[in-house]
Write a protein that holds these residues in place. Structure first.
Motif, PDB file in Angstrom:
ATOM      1  N   TYR A 185      -5.423   0.129   3.860  1.00 37.43           N
ATOM      2  CA  TYR A 185      -4.261   0.128   4.745  1.00 37.43           C
ATOM      3  C   TYR A 185      -3.255   1.184   4.322  1.00 37.43           C
ATOM      4  N   ASP A 186      -2.481   1.627   5.295  1.00 34.27           N
ATOM      5  CA  ASP A 186      -1.399   2.585   5.078  1.00 34.27           C
ATOM      6  C   ASP A 186      -0.207   2.059   5.863  1.00 34.27           C
ATOM      7  N   PHE A 187       0.747   1.479   5.156  1.00 33.06           N
ATOM      8  CA  PHE A 187       1.915   0.872   5.775  1.00 33.06           C
ATOM      9  C   PHE A 187       3.170   1.566   5.300  1.00 33.06           C
ATOM     10  N   GLY A 188       4.213   1.473   6.086  1.00 32.16           N
ATOM     11  CA  GLY A 188       5.504   2.026   5.701  1.00 32.16           C
ATOM     12  C   GLY A 188       6.028   1.365   4.436  1.00 32.16           C
ATOM     13  N   GLU A 189       6.887   2.065   3.754  1.00 36.40           N
ATOM     14  CA  GLU A 189       7.404   1.622   2.451  1.00 36.40           C
ATOM     15  C   GLU A 189       8.009   0.219   2.489  1.00 36.40           C
ATOM     16  N   LYS A 190       8.673  -0.126   3.581  1.00 35.85           N
ATOM     17  CA  LYS A 190       9.331  -1.430   3.676  1.00 35.85           C
ATOM     18  C   LYS A 190       8.350  -2.567   3.916  1.00 35.85           C
ATOM     19  N   ARG A 191       7.119  -2.261   4.358  1.00 33.95           N
ATOM     20  CA  ARG A 191       6.143  -3.293   4.687  1.00 33.95           C
ATOM     21  C   ARG A 191       4.943  -3.316   3.753  1.00 33.95           C
ATOM     22  N   VAL A 192       4.806  -2.335   2.893  1.00 34.29           N
ATOM     23  CA  VAL A 192       3.598  -2.209   2.072  1.00 34.29           C
ATOM     24  C   VAL A 192       3.427  -3.383   1.106  1.00 34.29           C
ATOM     25  N   ALA A 193       4.491  -3.849   0.474  1.00 35.49           N
ATOM     26  CA  ALA A 193       4.390  -4.974  -0.466  1.00 35.49           C
ATOM     27  C   ALA A 193       4.001  -6.263   0.259  1.00 35.49           C
ATOM     28  N   LYS A 194       4.519  -6.451   1.443  1.00 37.71           N
ATOM     29  CA  LYS A 194       4.189  -7.637   2.233  1.00 37.71           C
ATOM     30  C   LYS A 194       2.712  -7.625   2.619  1.00 37.71           C
ATOM     31  N   MET A 195       2.199  -6.445   2.968  1.00 36.92           N
ATOM     32  CA  MET A 195       0.791  -6.325   3.327  1.00 36.92           C
ATOM     33  C   MET A 195      -0.103  -6.608   2.126  1.00 36.92           C
ATOM     34  N   LEU A 196       0.251  -6.085   0.971  1.00 34.13           N
ATOM     35  CA  LEU A 196      -0.542  -6.334  -0.230  1.00 34.13           C
ATOM     36  C   LEU A 196      -0.569  -7.828  -0.543  1.00 34.13           C
ATOM     37  N   LYS A 197       0.570  -8.472  -0.485  1.00 33.62           N
ATOM     38  CA  LYS A 197       0.648  -9.906  -0.762  1.00 33.62           C
ATOM     39  C   LYS A 197      -0.238 -10.700   0.193  1.00 33.62           C
ATOM     40  N   LEU A 198      -0.215 -10.348   1.466  1.00 34.14           N
ATOM     41  CA  LEU A 198      -1.054 -11.014   2.457  1.00 34.14           C
ATOM     42  C   LEU A 198      -2.534 -10.790   2.153  1.00 34.14           C
ATOM     43  N   CYS A 199      -2.915  -9.559   1.946  1.00 26.18           N
ATOM     44  CA  CYS A 199      -4.333  -9.233   1.739  1.00 26.18           C
ATOM     45  C   CYS A 199      -4.904  -9.878   0.483  1.00 26.18           C
ATOM     46  N   ARG A 200      -4.090 -10.010  -0.555  1.00 22.70           N
ATOM     47  CA  ARG A 200      -4.577 -10.611  -1.806  1.00 22.70           C
ATOM     48  C   ARG A 200      -4.898 -12.087  -1.640  1.00 22.70           C
ATOM     49  N   LYS A 201      -4.447 -12.715  -0.580  1.00 24.73           N
ATOM     50  CA  LYS A 201      -4.805 -14.102  -0.292  1.00 24.73           C
ATOM     51  C   LYS A 201      -6.239 -14.210   0.231  1.00 24.73           C
ATOM     52  N   TYR A 202      -6.782 -13.094   0.716  1.00 28.75           N
ATOM     53  CA  TYR A 202      -8.090 -13.088   1.351  1.00 28.75           C
ATOM     54  C   TYR A 202      -9.143 -12.253   0.611  1.00 28.75           C
ATOM     55  N   LEU A 203      -8.702 -11.187  -0.054  1.00 28.92           N
ATOM     56  CA  LEU A 203      -9.628 -10.224  -0.664  1.00 28.92           C
ATOM     57  C   LEU A 203      -9.197  -9.875  -2.085  1.00 28.92           C
ATOM     58  N   ASN A 204     -10.037  -9.137  -2.782  1.00 32.53           N
ATOM     59  CA  ASN A 204      -9.759  -8.703  -4.151  1.00 32.53           C
ATOM     60  C   ASN A 204      -9.137  -7.318  -4.139  1.00 32.53           C
ATOM     61  N   TRP A 205      -7.989  -7.195  -4.766  1.00 33.03           N
ATOM     62  CA  TRP A 205      -7.275  -5.915  -4.839  1.00 33.03           C
ATOM     63  C   TRP A 205      -7.966  -5.039  -5.862  1.00 33.03           C
ATOM     64  N   ILE A 206      -8.396  -3.844  -5.461  1.00 32.09           N
ATOM     65  CA  ILE A 206      -9.080  -2.954  -6.394  1.00 32.09           C
ATOM     66  C   ILE A 206      -8.316  -1.672  -6.673  1.00 32.09           C
ATOM     67  N   GLN A 207      -7.452  -1.269  -5.791  1.00 32.71           N
ATOM     68  CA  GLN A 207      -6.647  -0.068  -5.999  1.00 32.71           C
ATOM     69  C   GLN A 207      -5.513  -0.074  -4.984  1.00 32.71           C
ATOM     70  N   ASN A 208      -4.515   0.778  -5.188  1.00 31.16           N
ATOM     71  CA  ASN A 208      -3.396   0.825  -4.241  1.00 31.16           C
ATOM     72  C   ASN A 208      -3.916   0.873  -2.808  1.00 31.16           C
ATOM     73  N   SER A 209      -3.514  -0.090  -2.017  1.00 33.12           N
ATOM     74  CA  SER A 209      -3.846  -0.165  -0.591  1.00 33.12           C
ATOM     75  C   SER A 209      -5.334  -0.286  -0.298  1.00 33.12           C
ATOM     76  N   VAL A 210      -6.141  -0.729  -1.271  1.00 33.67           N
ATOM     77  CA  VAL A 210      -7.579  -0.907  -1.076  1.00 33.67           C
ATOM     78  C   VAL A 210      -7.984  -2.274  -1.621  1.00 33.67           C
ATOM     79  N   LEU A 211      -8.669  -3.049  -0.784  1.00 37.98           N
ATOM     80  CA  LEU A 211      -9.153  -4.359  -1.198  1.00 37.98           C
ATOM     81  C   LEU A 211     -10.598  -4.512  -0.759  1.00 37.98           C
TER      82      LEU A 211
END
Length: 87
Positions: free
Chosen positions: A7-33
């Motif tokens: 994913y590529d999200f704006g600075e104000k939304r990127v942390a929220k997206m990471l938090k959401l995605c980590r509930k479903y997938l494994n975080w492997i690198q910045n903006s990649v799960l």
């Protein structure tokens, strides 16, 4: 199914997206799960993400495969988060 989500999200939304995605997938690198996920759970993740994403600025790319072993993964440099140590 096995997915790689980028994913590529704006600075104000990127942390929220990471938090959401980590509930479903494994975080492997910045903006990649990555990880195994059902079609229903993937749709749920996308519905929640669309609730705060700006579609004219942000993007999500999903690579789908039948199994993780359909892909060969090579890591060069530091691995962000190991996932192969789960029992």
């Amino acid at each position: 199914m096995y997915v790689i989500l980028v994913y590529d999200f704006g600075e104000k939304r990127v942390a929220k997206m990471l938090k959401l995605c980590r509930k479903y997938l494994n975080w492997i690198q910045n903006s990649v799960l990555e990880g195994e996920i059902s079609e229903v759970r993937l749709k749920e993740l996308l519905i929640l993400a669309k609730g705060f994403m700006k579609e004219d600025e942000d993007s999500i790319i999903i690579f789908k495969g039948s199994k993780q072993y359909s892909f060969e993964k090579e890591i060069v440099g530091k691995e962000r988060c190991r996932i192969d140590n789960f029992l």
